[in-house]
Design a protein around this motif. Structure first.
Motif, PDB file in Angstrom:
ATOM      1  N   SER A   6       0.814  -1.222   0.000  1.00 51.36           N
ATOM      2  CA  SER A   6       0.000   0.000   0.000  1.00 51.36           C
ATOM      3  C   SER A   6       0.844   1.267   0.000  1.00 51.36           C
ATOM      4  N   ILE A   7       2.001   1.259   0.665  1.00 56.27           N
ATOM      5  CA  ILE A   7       2.869   2.435   0.634  1.00 56.27           C
ATOM      6  C   ILE A   7       4.265   2.066   0.122  1.00 56.27           C
ATOM      7  N   ASP A   8       4.363   0.917  -0.517  1.00 53.06           N
ATOM      8  CA  ASP A   8       5.621   0.473  -1.091  1.00 53.06           C
ATOM      9  C   ASP A   8       5.518   0.603  -2.610  1.00 53.06           C
ATOM     10  N   ASP A   9       5.658   1.833  -3.085  1.00 45.74           N
ATOM     11  CA  ASP A   9       5.477   2.103  -4.516  1.00 45.74           C
ATOM     12  C   ASP A   9       6.650   2.874  -5.093  1.00 45.74           C
ATOM     13  N   GLY A  10       7.831   2.723  -4.484  1.00 41.81           N
ATOM     14  CA  GLY A  10       9.012   3.433  -4.960  1.00 41.81           C
ATOM     15  C   GLY A  10      10.218   2.530  -4.986  1.00 41.81           C
ATOM     16  N   GLY A  11      11.357   3.065  -4.580  1.00 41.23           N
ATOM     17  CA  GLY A  11      12.602   2.320  -4.638  1.00 41.23           C
ATOM     18  C   GLY A  11      12.694   1.245  -3.576  1.00 41.23           C
ATOM     19  N   ASP A  12      13.247   0.110  -3.957  1.00 39.79           N
ATOM     20  CA  ASP A  12      13.514  -1.004  -3.050  1.00 39.79           C
ATOM     21  C   ASP A  12      15.002  -1.312  -3.177  1.00 39.79           C
ATOM     22  N   LEU A  13      15.779  -0.941  -2.160  1.00 42.17           N
ATOM     23  CA  LEU A  13      17.225  -1.028  -2.268  1.00 42.17           C
ATOM     24  C   LEU A  13      17.732  -2.463  -2.260  1.00 42.17           C
TER      25      LEU A  13
END
Length: 443
Positions: free
Chosen positions: A145-152
């Protein structure tokens, strides 16, 4: 085959020669038994069939690995959802596929060109990639739900695979030079230092919509050692050694010195956690001589695999199907949905990637498992891309598909066991060596 000679036998067709009589098998004779595969033949077969998940089953527009094979998953979007980490694992094995003749060098370069076209077109987040994208649109597909960007962490697994290929495709011709240069540009664009928020720790996620709201710090011990090595190695956005020491290693708090079944393990949770902790970072990082002030990583990973094996053999919960030939607990699908299986979260589910990706650490135990999975459970467990993801005899359940993050380490880690190819390529990278040197590793 044999012949019966009444007077004499001749090897020619001259006078007195008769063709030897070979009885045809009849229904009374039963099925003709196949010769068992040699160890090398079985390893060849399993590696190649598993690799085809990343080759034949790749998402066609992007060339990337689909997250999983079940088309109805994720609201029927599964066929288009591609994964950065799983793709990195598959890409890492392209050199093995070329060397073993599954694909040609030109085919690998053509596929890499398609993959790089995709990676150069998708949204990135201070150079980092999202966990998922839609292969057909090249747009981010939120992982949560709020994981919509960079994933290192996913980004690190992808870069690990790309750098292995940058090292392998070392030809002076224009095509290979261009592939290397494009990989270098992607590698240089990752702003590892941005993901510290100015603190001495790396954060897993950043989103343009939610900033660092997820707040997950990347701290050991788990699968993420590669993140800190690459962040230290970056030629453009490096972290300091203090970020590693205070963030990843918690100023030495990472050391747990646990002992199970008389096996000493320097790092990690009780019983070591899921076995993928000892696989994902070590697709590229060679643990055989790897050591820093916190651990000897060959000891760490070997102990982890041996403890996992010993737990399954002893089988304290009495699950059906656990044995010295049927072992391996790691994150995978289960009869209850996806779960991070481990000795402290044991649901009666065996995951083939756990034992098979541990081949460098437990070669005899892993070979016994491989033979059991293939020779005894083939009818249920073997499918178009190798072994299905997981099974449970206790619950009479077998997974109906595959996951990229479980398939990839099988190919890569078996290759490292057999030839050390991926380890050698990654560890020859001078920038990687610089990162390891900065963090105080010997290797």
């Amino acid at each position: 085959m044999f012949t019966i000679c009444i007077s004499s036998c001749s090897n020619d067709s001259g006078p007195g020669y008769q063709e030897p009589y070979i009885p045809e098998p009849t229904s009374d004779d039963g099925p003709v038994e196949e010769e068992p595969l040699t160890d090398d033949e079985l390893l060849d077969l399993v590696q190649e069939e598993t690799f085809n998940y990343f080759w034949d089953f790749a998402e066609p527009e992007s060339g990337m690995a689909r997250e999983r094979s079940q088309e109805e998953a994720y609201n029927n979007e599964s066929r288009n959802i591609v994964t950065m980490g799983g793709s990195g694992f598959g890409i890492a094995s392209f050199p093995a596929a070329v060397q073993r003749g599954w694909i040609s060098r030109d085919e690998a370069l053509t596929r890499l060109d398609r993959i790089l076209n995709f990676l150069e077109s998708v949204p990135t987040y201070h150079g980092a990639f999202s966990h998922w994208y839609m292969g057909n649109t090249a747009q981010t597909r939120p992982f949560g739900s709020i994981d919509d960007g960079g994933d290192l962490v996913e980004t690190a697994f992808l870069i690990e695979g790309l750098l292995i290929n940058r090292q392998f495709f070392d030809g002076a011709n224009d095509q290979e030079t261009e592939i290397r240069n494009r990989i270098t540009s992607i590698w240089k664009d990752v702003e590892w230092d941005w993901y510290t928020q100015g603190e001495n720790v790396l954060y897993w996620h950043w989103s343009p919509n939610y900033n660092f709201q997820l707040g997950l710090k990347i701290k050991g011990w788990n699968e993420s050692l590669i993140v800190y090595v690459l962040a230290a190695a970056s030629p453009t956005h490096p972290i300091s050694k203090e970020v590693y020491e205070e963030g990843w290693a918690s100023n030495g708090g990472i050391i747990t010195n646990r002992s199970h079944y008389g096996i000493n393990m320097p790092l990690g949770p009780s019983y070591g956690g899921p076995l993928f902790f000892s696989h994902y970072s070590f697709i590229g990082l060679d643990p055989r001589n790897l050591q820093d002030q916190y651990a000897n990583y060959w000891q760490q990973n070997t102990a982890h695999a041996e403890i996992n094996y010993e737990y399954c053999v002893r089988n304290p919960k009495g699950y059906e199907g656990y044995s010295a030939e049927s072992w391996g607990l790691t994150a995978s699908d289960s009869h209850q949905g996806y779960a991070a299986h481990s000795p402290t979260n044991d649901l009666g589910v065996i995951t083939p990637t756990a034992a098979l990706s541990s081949f460098p650490y437990t070669p005899e135990e892993s070979m016994a498992a491989l033979r059991h999975f293939y020779e005894d459970k083939k009818s249920d467990l073997w499918g178009p891309y190798g072994f299905y993801d997981a099974f449970s005899e206790e619950h009479n359940w077998v997974a109906d598909g595959y996951l990229a993050i479980d398939q990839g380490p099988i190919v890569a880690m078996i290759e490292n066991y057999r030839s050390q190819l991926l380890w050698n390529l990654f560890m020859q990278d001078e920038e990687v060596q610089g990162g390891l040197d900065k963090l105080g590793f010997t290797y």
